[in-house]
Write a protein that holds these residues in place. Sequence first.
Motif, PDB file in Angstrom:
ATOM      1  N   GLY A 117       0.813  -1.215   0.000  1.00  0.00           N
ATOM      2  CA  GLY A 117       0.000   0.000   0.000  1.00  0.00           C
ATOM      3  C   GLY A 117       0.838   1.252   0.000  1.00  0.00           C
ATOM      4  N   ASP A 118       1.904   1.279   0.805  1.00  0.00           N
ATOM      5  CA  ASP A 118       2.789   2.443   0.841  1.00  0.00           C
ATOM      6  C   ASP A 118       3.523   2.608  -0.483  1.00  0.00           C
ATOM      7  OD1 ASP A 118       2.453   3.605   3.447  1.00  0.00           O
ATOM      8  OD2 ASP A 118       3.394   1.831   4.276  1.00  0.00           O
ATOM      9  N   GLY A 139      -0.952   4.048  10.893  1.00  0.00           N
ATOM     10  CA  GLY A 139       0.267   4.587  10.315  1.00  0.00           C
ATOM     11  C   GLY A 139       0.708   3.946   9.019  1.00  0.00           C
ATOM     12  N   GLU A 140      -0.025   2.945   8.514  1.00  0.00           N
ATOM     13  CA  GLU A 140       0.339   2.284   7.268  1.00  0.00           C
ATOM     14  C   GLU A 140      -0.790   2.445   6.255  1.00  0.00           C
ATOM     15  OE1 GLU A 140       1.357  -1.784   8.106  1.00  0.00           O
ATOM     16  OE2 GLU A 140       3.391  -1.245   8.694  1.00  0.00           O
ATOM     17  N   ALA A 141      -0.396   2.567   4.980  1.00  0.00           N
ATOM     18  CA  ALA A 141      -1.384   2.738   3.911  1.00  0.00           C
ATOM     19  C   ALA A 141      -2.180   1.448   3.738  1.00  0.00           C
ATOM     20  CB  ALA A 141      -0.683   3.107   2.610  1.00  0.00           C
ATOM     21  N   ARG A 142      -3.510   1.537   3.835  1.00  0.00           N
ATOM     22  CA  ARG A 142      -4.344   0.335   3.779  1.00  0.00           C
ATOM     23  C   ARG A 142      -5.269   0.317   2.564  1.00  0.00           C
ATOM     24  NH1 ARG A 142      -7.518  -2.721   8.573  1.00  0.00           N
ATOM     25  NH2 ARG A 142      -5.406  -3.523   8.753  1.00  0.00           N
ATOM     26  N   ASN A 143      -6.104   1.331   2.381  1.00  0.00           N
ATOM     27  CA  ASN A 143      -7.140   1.306   1.344  1.00  0.00           C
ATOM     28  C   ASN A 143      -6.770   2.241   0.205  1.00  0.00           C
ATOM     29  OD1 ASN A 143      -8.843  -0.470   2.855  1.00  0.00           O
ATOM     30  ND2 ASN A 143      -9.524   1.268   4.079  1.00  0.00           N
ATOM     31  N   VAL A 144      -6.886   1.740  -1.034  1.00  0.00           N
ATOM     32  CA  VAL A 144      -6.423   2.492  -2.196  1.00  0.00           C
ATOM     33  C   VAL A 144      -7.578   3.272  -2.819  1.00  0.00           C
ATOM     34  CG1 VAL A 144      -6.733   0.493  -3.731  1.00  0.00           C
ATOM     35  CG2 VAL A 144      -5.215   2.363  -4.412  1.00  0.00           C
ATOM     36  N   ILE A 145      -7.325   4.551  -3.110  1.00  0.00           N
ATOM     37  CA  ILE A 145      -8.262   5.412  -3.837  1.00  0.00           C
ATOM     38  C   ILE A 145      -7.613   5.737  -5.180  1.00  0.00           C
ATOM     39  CG2 ILE A 145      -9.386   7.674  -3.877  1.00  0.00           C
ATOM     40  CD1 ILE A 145      -9.585   7.548  -0.861  1.00  0.00           C
TER      41      ILE A 145
END
Length: 936
Positions: free
Chosen positions: A149-150, A165-171
């Motif tokens: 995700g990051d 603090g971590e990228a989870r869901n993508v837009i």
Amino acid sequence: MKKYLQIFTLIFIPLSFYAQTGNIQGNISDDNGIYVPGANVLISDLGKGAITDFDGKFTLVNVPEGTHNLQISYLGYAPIQQEVNVVAGETTVVSLIMNPSNVELQEVQVTAYGLSGQAKALNTQKTNLNITNVVSTDQIGKFPDANIGDAVKRIPGITMQVDQGEARNVIVRGLAPQLNSVTLNGSRIPSAEGDNRNVQMDLIPSDMIQTIEVNKAVTPDMDGDALGGSVNLITRSSPQSFRLSATLGSGVSLINDEPIYNGSFLLGDRSKNKKFGWMVAASYNNVDFGSDNVEAEWVNEAESPLTEEDIDVNPFVEESDIRTYLVQRIRRSFSANVDYAFDANNTVFIKTMYNWRDDRENRFRLRFRSIEPVFADGTENIVGYEGEIRRQTKGGIPGGRIKNTRLEDQRMQNYSVGGNHLFGSLKMDWMGSFAKASEERPNERYAEYEIGDAIGINADLDNPRYPSFRPSNSADATLANFELKEFTEENQFTEEEDVNAFLNFELPLDIFGAGDGTLKFGGRYKSKNKVRDNDFTEAEPISGFESLADVETRDYSKSDFLAGSQYAAGNFVSPEFLGDLNFSDNTLFDTTAVQDEFLAGNYDVDEKVYAGYVMTNQKLSDKLSMLAGLRVENTKINSLGNEVIFDDEGDFDSFNQIRDESSYTNFLPGVHFKYNPGNNTVLRFAWTNTIARPNYVDLVPFRNVINEDEEVETGNAELDPTTSMNFDLVAEHYFESVGIISGGIFYKDIKDFIYVSLSEDTATGFDLFQPLNGDSASIFGAEIAFQRQLDFLPGFAKNFSIYLNYTLLTSSTDGIRNGDEIREDIDLPGTAPNMFNGSLGYADKKFSIRLSTNFSDAYIDELGGNSFEDRYYDKQFFVDLNASFTINKNLRLYADLNNLTNQPLRYYQGVENRTQQVEFYEKRLTFGLKYDLFKK
């Protein structure tokens, strides 16, 4: 009749394999045996060409017998010419190796262990038929991104929602996570989320993926449920020769000074006859961290002491939390892949991946609730506030893997078997896969104590970004004043199983006589089952435990609480004490299943999709090509949910199971044009049609009454899928020194988007929340990107490189209904108006360093009943720094420092300065060794 005979001849004569022709199959790699994707392979005198796939393979069919000259070109690398002798009726196999085209680039490759990640990505993007952005695993390694995700957030038009603090869901291009698809090797990844179709991008380590491909304009041979776009994660393939790669590192989470441990390895080889290849890889990451969190719910109405009617007042907070999180996250991943070539025309493969993440969490929540204004006698002037206070501990049972914490066990696994075959000039590929995602939270416990009678509260609302509260009289809030509200234990389980199968055929078909052309057709079957099975038990003590003064507590106040020193959490039931309580001992506790807490949320949904497509790729001239086709998808859904029934007193009475079925068919035509005015310049135009299926939970025919909050939630089995007609125009220019400058615009005309409506429930008078289809929405956007090695500068300055991209979005929606009110022309939730990525890097033969930034603007995240209640996801600006030092050609040191800006997750309500939630994570430092060994 003559016309039909010609069509029959065009399509089926190739199956007989003309006696005067043969085929060429090949693979291209660099001098370390790493595959070269996106290379342009051409036989110029025949006008025949092909593009290598992600495994460096290409196929040319119907090549006249005799000797031909293959010409291979690749940005940044010296062109190759290879003579190939084609024998009629046979397939000739060639293996080719590419080398850097100049000394400067070659020096960079020593540092990067093989073919430049940027070269791989840009060559693939350049030669793709549709509009894509590509990032290779080597390029991912330039950024300090632990999970996929990051890494994805570096791509133009992408923004990520953060969790812990971590990228989870993508837009993608401003469209919410459930409107985009995430696939693994082309098959949709199942979701472990109970409420939606979102794929947890932080579940997959970045070092387990070979390439990330974001398809912003899908083709008919891709799944149609990609309204915003499709993120395809391509796993590592078996290497051309022996390869061993390993990483070993450590670090520290600066929020609590706890250690980080990580490691990974990759091992693969190919047999001497090159027919059998294998690869195994594993990754491990263990981090202890936490977060400091403050939340608030704002209102602008209160009951008048004079008329007992609601009146408008200055906004105040009716509920506020101070939350302290302590988290341990362990991420493990394992992959094993094999492939076997029976002969030049027939290859089969098996790909497997297993991801497993444990989150152990303790949360300590101080809540000021039911806050109401205090009015001066005989007036409507607010002179103070009063409310209740609660202290809650989240934990679990002792021992085992739970260890007195809330354990969230998330797993995603995928097993695929497939093949590629060549029958004369007919290409065929197929794949079958089984995938499963699950989330289990066993024996999750809560202890909550409360001051249930309103006491005076000092509310500091002068800075609405950081509202804070404390008792007016500290004597009113001693531990002895907090009485037991409840002990509870719950189990949550969500699982989604996917069975996928597809079959594709491709034939040569040159309709316009301008050169290469193909006809491709095929079908796909998808079967999904998603189940949520939760329970909830309340444990009432037979005696004792009356107040917080009677139990073991611990003070979790932090002088360096990142939201500010004004937030003091105070004392809570210790996790060890909560875990040791024996709820199963009926001499100590009276346990009761609270069915209205979980029955409405349980469901069982089956979804089957039958899809077929046909498309053709044709050259209209030497510079212009067209891809056109049609995809048809039929969806059948069978859902089972629960209606919870309450008696006249609002207490649970009974429940009914409700089953519903629905089906729909979507026709999805698409056309792509690609124009090459020069060797390194590409213009693209696409008209496509895509869909987004409703979340499973929205389709479930359930009804849930939440008496404490005076709310009713229901599903809607009659929801239609969201559809979008998409237009894209993009211009790209590629630099020979491996770089790109590009710009484009896009427009999406969206119908039947789904939102949650707020109205009044006629049976209870409570607020009713129900998903509905809106009328229409539109998105207009522009993207620009630039990346380049600054090799035209003198001296050491030529070692600098820059990476920049910017996306602008505007959106609007119509037909959002809340009761009798219709809201018009508001932003579509999820559309960030501005997104930016930038990095400045330096790399010589030994040392490299890169400073990276990522910015996404604030956007509306969830629609409320009116503009005051709308929830916004605040802007984010991340700054990361990473560096590496090459010890020798196989070994290097690395160090990464993430989140230099201490960027919090923040939501606000209505206006920017009115915080609804703010959560801080602090910086993380990691460092270690990377080892790579190649044997030719």
